[in-house]
Design an enzyme around this catalytic site. Structure first.
Site, PDB file in Angstrom:
ATOM      1  N   SER A  35       0.820  -1.094   0.050  1.00  0.00           N
ATOM      2  CA  SER A  35       0.108  -0.107  -0.087  1.00  0.00           C
ATOM      3  C   SER A  35       0.872   1.162  -0.075  1.00  0.00           C
ATOM      4  O   SER A  35       1.975   1.181   0.710  1.00  0.00           O
ATOM      5  CB  SER A  35      -0.866  -0.087   1.368  1.00  0.00           C
ATOM      6  N   TYR A  80      -1.479  -0.725  10.513  1.00  0.00           N
ATOM      7  CA  TYR A  80      -1.608  -1.197   9.124  1.00  0.00           C
ATOM      8  C   TYR A  80      -0.306  -0.564   8.254  1.00  0.00           C
ATOM      9  O   TYR A  80       0.068  -1.574   7.652  1.00  0.00           O
ATOM     10  CB  TYR A  80      -2.939  -0.407   8.539  1.00  0.00           C
TER      11      TYR A  80
HETATM   12  N1  LIG Z   1      -8.825  -0.886  -0.042  1.00  0.00           N
HETATM   13  C1  LIG Z   1      -7.663   0.172  -0.502  1.00  0.00           C
HETATM   14  O1  LIG Z   1      -8.149   1.307  -0.239  1.00  0.00           O
HETATM   15  C2  LIG Z   1      -6.451  -0.488  -0.287  1.00  0.00           C
HETATM   16  C3  LIG Z   1      -5.247   0.438  -0.657  1.00  0.00           C
HETATM   17  C4  LIG Z   1      -4.036  -0.094  -0.602  1.00  0.00           C
HETATM   18  C5  LIG Z   1      -3.785  -1.493  -0.456  1.00  0.00           C
HETATM   19  N2  LIG Z   1      -5.014  -2.117  -0.228  1.00  0.00           N
HETATM   20  C6  LIG Z   1      -4.574  -3.682   0.112  1.00  0.00           C
HETATM   21  O2  LIG Z   1      -5.385  -4.456  -0.941  1.00  0.00           O
HETATM   22  C7  LIG Z   1      -5.601  -5.802  -0.583  1.00  0.00           C
HETATM   23  C8  LIG Z   1      -7.048  -6.164  -1.000  1.00  0.00           C
HETATM   24  O3  LIG Z   1      -7.876  -5.087  -0.313  1.00  0.00           O
HETATM   25  P1  LIG Z   1      -9.296  -4.943  -0.088  1.00  0.00           P
HETATM   26  O4  LIG Z   1      -9.665  -3.552  -0.132  1.00  0.00           O
HETATM   27  O5  LIG Z   1      -9.768  -5.759  -1.423  1.00  0.00           O
HETATM   28  O6  LIG Z   1      -9.720  -5.875   1.179  1.00  0.00           O
HETATM   29  P2  LIG Z   1     -11.163  -6.446   1.332  1.00  0.00           P
HETATM   30  O7  LIG Z   1     -12.304  -5.903   0.466  1.00  0.00           O
HETATM   31  O8  LIG Z   1     -11.505  -6.243   3.111  1.00  0.00           O
HETATM   32  O9  LIG Z   1     -10.839  -8.005   1.343  1.00  0.00           O
HETATM   33  C9  LIG Z   1      -9.934  -8.694   2.133  1.00  0.00           C
HETATM   34  C10 LIG Z   1     -10.211  -9.987   1.501  1.00  0.00           C
HETATM   35  O10 LIG Z   1      -8.985 -10.814   2.463  1.00  0.00           O
HETATM   36  C11 LIG Z   1      -9.702 -11.784   3.205  1.00  0.00           C
HETATM   37  N3  LIG Z   1      -9.032 -12.013   4.564  1.00  0.00           N
HETATM   38  C12 LIG Z   1      -8.835 -11.027   5.431  1.00  0.00           C
HETATM   39  N4  LIG Z   1      -8.308 -11.574   6.775  1.00  0.00           N
HETATM   40  C13 LIG Z   1      -8.129 -12.975   6.301  1.00  0.00           C
HETATM   41  C14 LIG Z   1      -7.351 -13.926   7.005  1.00  0.00           C
HETATM   42  N5  LIG Z   1      -7.087 -13.882   8.303  1.00  0.00           N
HETATM   43  N6  LIG Z   1      -7.482 -15.289   6.429  1.00  0.00           N
HETATM   44  C15 LIG Z   1      -7.753 -15.305   5.289  1.00  0.00           C
HETATM   45  N7  LIG Z   1      -8.252 -14.369   4.598  1.00  0.00           N
HETATM   46  C16 LIG Z   1      -8.340 -13.304   4.968  1.00  0.00           C
HETATM   47  C17 LIG Z   1     -11.166 -11.347   3.375  1.00  0.00           C
HETATM   48  O11 LIG Z   1     -11.966 -12.564   3.274  1.00  0.00           O
HETATM   49  P3  LIG Z   1     -12.319 -12.936   4.912  1.00  0.00           P
HETATM   50  O12 LIG Z   1     -12.815 -11.638   5.663  1.00  0.00           O
HETATM   51  O13 LIG Z   1     -13.565 -13.869   4.751  1.00  0.00           O
HETATM   52  O14 LIG Z   1     -11.041 -13.689   5.564  1.00  0.00           O
HETATM   53  C18 LIG Z   1     -11.259 -10.873   1.867  1.00  0.00           C
HETATM   54  O15 LIG Z   1     -11.421 -12.001   0.754  1.00  0.00           O
HETATM   55  C19 LIG Z   1      -5.189  -5.778   0.684  1.00  0.00           C
HETATM   56  O16 LIG Z   1      -3.696  -6.214   1.004  1.00  0.00           O
HETATM   57  C20 LIG Z   1      -5.137  -4.239   1.245  1.00  0.00           C
HETATM   58  O17 LIG Z   1      -4.263  -4.049   2.382  1.00  0.00           O
HETATM   59  C21 LIG Z   1      -6.303  -1.895  -0.080  1.00  0.00           C
END
Ligand SMILES: NC(=O)c1ccc[n+]([C@@H]2O[C@H](COP(=O)([O-])OP(=O)(O)OC[C@H]3O[C@@H](n4cnc5c(N)ncnc54)[C@H](OP(=O)(O)O)[C@@H]3O)[C@@H](O)[C@H]2O)c1
Length: 243
Positions: free
Chosen positions: A139, A152
């Protein structure tokens, strides 16, 4: 399209960015395995659509034996593990002084220990194969400061630093490891941002727009294609906000 006919593990593919990556990698003709703590309807839809080329298991990223067994199972099903995308993570929306110890430990466990375990299990296979690609979804918070995201941010900075050291360990074995660092994009994780915060981020972004899942997919796809000689790098997909 860059990746084709690869066996790819994407952690946290049940929703958000992970689901988009899984869907697009399947569309390009790869075999894709993913896990999350709970199943979503999208997992059943992809199973119906792609049959044996898709595999989903309910698994917690911090379950050591479960992660090792998952990687072994994927190697058996698909014949190899060519690429891993460490995508699963949880967010934070709290000043550190208000963040309790359990929350700190959970972020460290899921965002640091989880991807480290999956990477460790995968590189053992990749070493034997003599090839492999690892992409950590980091990120912009790993490199720039944002209030309310300290733990985070630390977890994402860890992914960047660990990736650079690991590149030195595994590069000679034909494994490349890089990070893709998105700016804020729409998902459940970023839904905590208020409209005025999003408007401020957009205003400060040179391109004038937030990244979306497809922007990030295009870069991940290239990074795991194994065609670039890119090694040990953090690639920002953020419309220039960190520039
Ligand atoms: N959204 C943003 O603005 C942003 C910006 C920069 C980087 N990112 C990064 O991009 C990536 C995806 O983010 P997103 O926004 O798509 O997140 P999200 O919508 O919250 O999805 C997270 C995914 O990870 C799974 N997960 C979470 N904890 C887990 C665990 N303990 N074991 C197995 N699976 C787990 C969740 O499923 P379950 O909860 O069912 O386990 C879900 O499938 C992450 O690495 C995040 O840090 C996000």
């Amino acid at each position: 399209m860059h990746t084709k006919d690869q066996s790819i593990i994407v952690s946290g593919g049940s929703r958000g960015l992970g689901l988009h990556l899984v869907s697009r990698l399947l569309e390009s003709g790869n075999r894709v395995a993913t896990f999350a703590r709970s199943r979503t309807p999208a997992m059943d839809r992809l199973s119906g659509e792609y049959g044996d080329a898709f595999h989903f298991t309910e698994l917690d990223a911090v379950d050591v034996d479960g992660v090792n067994a998952f990687v072994a199972d994927v190697a058996n099903r698909f014949g190899s593990v060519d690429s891993v995308v460490n995508n699963a993570a949880i967010g934070q929306d709290q000043l550190l002084m208000h963040t309790d110890v359990d929350t700190i430990r959970r972020i460290v466990d899921i965002n640091i220990v989880g991807p480290t375990l999956l990477t460790r299990a995968a590189i053992k296979r990749m070493m034997l194969q003599g090839s492999g690609n690892i992409c950590n979804i980091s990120s912009i918070c790993g490199s720039r400061g944002y209030a309310g995201l300290s733990v985070y941010a630390g977890s994402k900075g860890y992914l960047d630093a660990m990736m650079r050291a690991l590149a030195r360990e595994v590069g000679e074995a034909g494994i490349n490891i890089n990070c893709v660092a998105p700016g804020f994009f729409e998902s459940e994780m970023s839904s905590v941002l208020r409209p005025e915060q999003l408007a401020t981020i957009k205003r400060r972004t040179p391109s004038g727009q937030l990244s979306n899942d497809e922007n990030i997919f295009k870069v991940v796809d290239l990074v795991i294609s194994g065609t670039t000689n890119m090694q040990g790098q953090v690639v920002f997909v953020d419309g220039g906000i960190t520039s």
